[in-house]
Design a protein around this motif. Sequence first.
Motif, PDB file in Angstrom:
ATOM      1  N   THR A 248     -27.478  53.460 -24.037  1.00 30.66           N
ATOM      2  CA  THR A 248     -26.447  54.388 -24.499  1.00 30.66           C
ATOM      3  C   THR A 248     -25.407  53.751 -25.405  1.00 30.66           C
ATOM      4  OG1 THR A 248     -24.984  53.976 -22.603  1.00 30.66           O
ATOM      5  CG2 THR A 248     -26.650  55.716 -22.355  1.00 30.66           C
ATOM      6  N   THR A 296     -21.060  51.223 -33.827  1.00 34.37           N
ATOM      7  CA  THR A 296     -21.505  52.603 -33.996  1.00 34.37           C
ATOM      8  C   THR A 296     -22.055  53.172 -32.702  1.00 34.37           C
ATOM      9  OG1 THR A 296     -22.023  52.124 -36.312  1.00 34.37           O
ATOM     10  CG2 THR A 296     -23.001  54.108 -35.361  1.00 34.37           C
ATOM     11  N   ALA A 297     -22.846  52.366 -31.990  1.00 39.31           N
ATOM     12  CA  ALA A 297     -23.438  52.849 -30.737  1.00 39.31           C
ATOM     13  C   ALA A 297     -22.357  53.129 -29.696  1.00 39.31           C
ATOM     14  CB  ALA A 297     -24.434  51.817 -30.208  1.00 39.31           C
ATOM     15  N   SER A 300     -20.445  56.297 -30.665  1.00 43.32           N
ATOM     16  CA  SER A 300     -21.308  57.458 -30.456  1.00 43.32           C
ATOM     17  C   SER A 300     -21.401  57.810 -28.982  1.00 43.32           C
ATOM     18  CB  SER A 300     -22.710  57.192 -31.026  1.00 43.32           C
ATOM     19  OG  SER A 300     -22.654  57.013 -32.420  1.00 43.32           O
ATOM     20  N   ALA A 303     -17.972  59.462 -27.985  1.00 43.02           N
ATOM     21  CA  ALA A 303     -17.851  60.819 -28.511  1.00 43.02           C
ATOM     22  C   ALA A 303     -18.799  61.771 -27.796  1.00 43.02           C
ATOM     23  CB  ALA A 303     -18.131  60.817 -30.014  1.00 43.02           C
ATOM     24  N   GLY A 304     -20.007  61.303 -27.522  1.00 46.50           N
ATOM     25  CA  GLY A 304     -20.972  62.161 -26.833  1.00 46.50           C
ATOM     26  C   GLY A 304     -20.581  62.440 -25.397  1.00 46.50           C
ATOM     27  N   ALA A 367     -12.254  55.805 -34.085  1.00 49.97           N
ATOM     28  CA  ALA A 367     -12.927  56.451 -35.212  1.00 49.97           C
ATOM     29  C   ALA A 367     -12.475  55.833 -36.533  1.00 49.97           C
ATOM     30  CB  ALA A 367     -12.641  57.948 -35.205  1.00 49.97           C
ATOM     31  N   CYS A 372     -18.225  52.997 -41.238  1.00 52.57           N
ATOM     32  CA  CYS A 372     -19.053  53.995 -41.916  1.00 52.57           C
ATOM     33  C   CYS A 372     -18.224  55.186 -42.399  1.00 52.57           C
ATOM     34  CB  CYS A 372     -20.181  54.480 -40.999  1.00 52.57           C
ATOM     35  SG  CYS A 372     -19.613  55.357 -39.533  1.00 52.57           S
ATOM     36  N   PHE A 375     -19.008  61.311 -40.004  1.00 52.95           N
ATOM     37  CA  PHE A 375     -19.204  61.885 -38.686  1.00 52.95           C
ATOM     38  C   PHE A 375     -19.947  63.205 -38.817  1.00 52.95           C
ATOM     39  CE2 PHE A 375     -15.152  59.526 -38.569  1.00 52.95           C
ATOM     40  CZ  PHE A 375     -15.494  58.547 -37.649  1.00 52.95           C
ATOM     41  N   ASP A 376     -20.778  63.493 -37.814  1.00 50.01           N
ATOM     42  CA  ASP A 376     -21.488  64.768 -37.817  1.00 50.01           C
ATOM     43  C   ASP A 376     -20.510  65.888 -37.472  1.00 50.01           C
ATOM     44  OD1 ASP A 376     -21.478  65.309 -34.829  1.00 50.01           O
ATOM     45  OD2 ASP A 376     -22.511  63.378 -34.862  1.00 50.01           O
ATOM     46  N   THR A 379     -18.922  65.785 -33.918  1.00 50.59           N
ATOM     47  CA  THR A 379     -17.944  64.712 -33.736  1.00 50.59           C
ATOM     48  C   THR A 379     -16.667  65.002 -34.498  1.00 50.59           C
ATOM     49  OG1 THR A 379     -19.747  63.115 -33.436  1.00 50.59           O
ATOM     50  CG2 THR A 379     -17.564  62.229 -33.939  1.00 50.59           C
TER      51      THR A 379
END
Length: 604
Positions: A248, A296-297, A300, A303-304, A367, A372, A375-376, A379
Amino acid sequence: MSTRAISDYALLSDCRSAALVSSAGSVDWLCSPRFDSPALFARLLDENAGYWSIGPACPAEITRRYLEDTLVIETTFRTGTGTAVLRDALALGRRERGHALGAASPGALMREMTCVEGHVPIAMDFAPRPEFGLIRPLMEPVRGGLVAHGGAQTVTLSCPVELRVRDATARATVTLRAGQRLCLCLHTGPAWEPEPQCWHPWRVHRRIGDTAAAWRSWSRMHSRYQGPWQEQVGHSGRVLRALTFAPTGAIVAAATTSLPECVGGERNWDYRYTWIRDASLTLQALATAACEKEETAFFSFLAGAAAGLLDHDTDLPIMYGVGGEHDLSERSLPHLTGWRGSAPVRVGNDAWRQRQLDVYGELLYAAHELSCGRFDPVTRAFLVSAAESAARRWQEPDQGIWEMRGPSRHFLHSKLMCWVALDRAVALASTLQATDQVPRWKRTRDRIRAAILTRGWSEETGAFTQVFDGKGLDASALMLPIVGFLPGDDPRVRATVDAVATRLTDRRGLVLRYRTRDRLGGEEGSFLLCTFWLAHALALTGETGRGEQVFRTAASYANDVGLLAEEVDMATGEPIGNFPQAFSHIGLINAARAIRDGGSRPGQ
C-alpha cells in the motif's frame, strides 16, 4: 520480564513485516505477515512470549554491522576456539530490485551461521509463541526440519541438523569447523493452507545473498543526497523503506508496540500504524533521500485511506492501519509483563478516535511537497475538502500533535497547521482547479495568522507557547519557521528557539516535548525528533554552527547499527520508546538537509 536494552536490537524487514534481533543472536520480536500482525516472537515484552536464538555455546566477543547499503545484519562471534559469523535477513522476493522491494516477499526469516576460523560449538533454541505468547504450539518433525501447529498460523522451521523438542521448544547443538555453515529458515502461513515446504540450506544461502543484492540495488537508486552526514541520511532512508508496507505504501511509525516512554510507567502505545501527522515531514525526508516512488506511494495511500471522510460532522481520522483500516480500537494484553515491567502492553491505539486539526495541514503540505504536482479528480476534490475543513474548523479545540489524553485545548501547533493547509491550498489552487476559492482561503489564512501572532505569543514567556493565551513552552513551536510561517530571522522565532534551547532541554542538550502535566503517570523521556527540530530551526535562524552541535548530540544516540529510538531516558541516557522510530530518522534527514543548505527551506 524482559530487561535487554532496546538499543541492543537490530531491525530486519521485508517491507511487509519486521523482526528485531539482539546482539547475542536472539530474535525477540517478529510480526508476520504484516507489521501489525500478532507477534510470533515477543520476548521483547515478556520472557515467556517466544524467541529464536542462535549463537556460540561458550563465551564470545561480539561485534555486528549491517552489510553495506543493506538491512542484512552480520554478527561476528569470536570465541577461544574460533570465529563464527551469523547473517540474518527477512527475505525479499526473488531477484526483486529497486522500487519493487517487498512486492513479492515470501515471508521467510533466514539465518546463516558460518565458521570462518577454528571451530565453534553452536546452540540454537526455537520457541515460537503465536499471538503474543498465548499459544504454545505442537511441534512435529518433518523432512528437513519441523512444523509447529497452533492458532491461526502454521510455522515451519527449515533445519538440517537434529532437533530435540521439549515443552514447545526445539533445540539443537552442533560444532562448526572452518568453512562449514548452518542455514536455517522460518516460514509462516495460514493454518488452513498446505504447510510451507522446508528450504534446502543452499536455497537459504542464495536467498540471503539475493536479499542483500536487492537492498543494495534500492540504495544505489536512492543515493543522490550529497552533504554532511551522508551515510546517516542514506541509512535513515533505508530505515524508512524498511518501515514501509509495500502493498500500500503506508509507513508505520515504528516496528513495535508498548516499548515505554517512561520505564515502569503506562505511556506504552502501539506504533505499528500510519499517522497523517507524519506525512509532510516524511515526504520531505523521502525527497531528501531521493525516494520519489516512495513519496508518491505514501501520499496515494494517505489520500485513498482518508478520501470520502470529510463532511461537516465527521472528524478526519488521524491514523490508519497499513491496509487503510480505520478502526484501531485499543486493548490491553494482561498476560504480558511488559519491557522492564512497563505495563499495560497495548495493541491498537485509541488515538484514532481523537480530533487533531493539524491533519488538514499535513495533507495539504504533503501534497505540496510532491514533485509531480498532478492529482486525479478524486484526490483533487479530497484536498479541496481538506482545505475547506481547515477553514471551517480552525477555531475549534482539539487534542494536539502529542495526542494528549485529556480535555481538548486550543493548541498553537494545530492552528499553525490549519494555516499551512490554507497556505498550501492557495499555492496549489491551479493544480486543484480551485482558483475561485483563493480569495476566501487567503482571508481565513490571514485570520489564523493574526490569531497565532497575538494569542500564541506570550510576552511573559518571551516565546510562542503550547496553547493560545498560555505560558508553557512546547517543542512543536519550532515548526513555525520550518513550515514557513515566519522567517528564521524574525525576532520572535529567534526568541522561541532560544527558549526551547535553554528551558526545554535536559542536561544532555536533548529537547523535551513540553513540561505541562498531563493525566498519565510517570515522566517521559527527551524526544530525539524534537532535538532534530531544534537543529533544523537553528539552521533556519542562521545559527548553523549551533545547529550542527545539536544535530551531533541527537545523532549520537543511535545504536551501534545506526537505529534511533523515540526518546532518551533523562536519568540514564538510555534510548527508550518504540523502536526503531520513523519520526526520529525523518528528523535526522530533514535537519541534515537544512544544515547543508545553510537554513534554506525546500523550494527556496
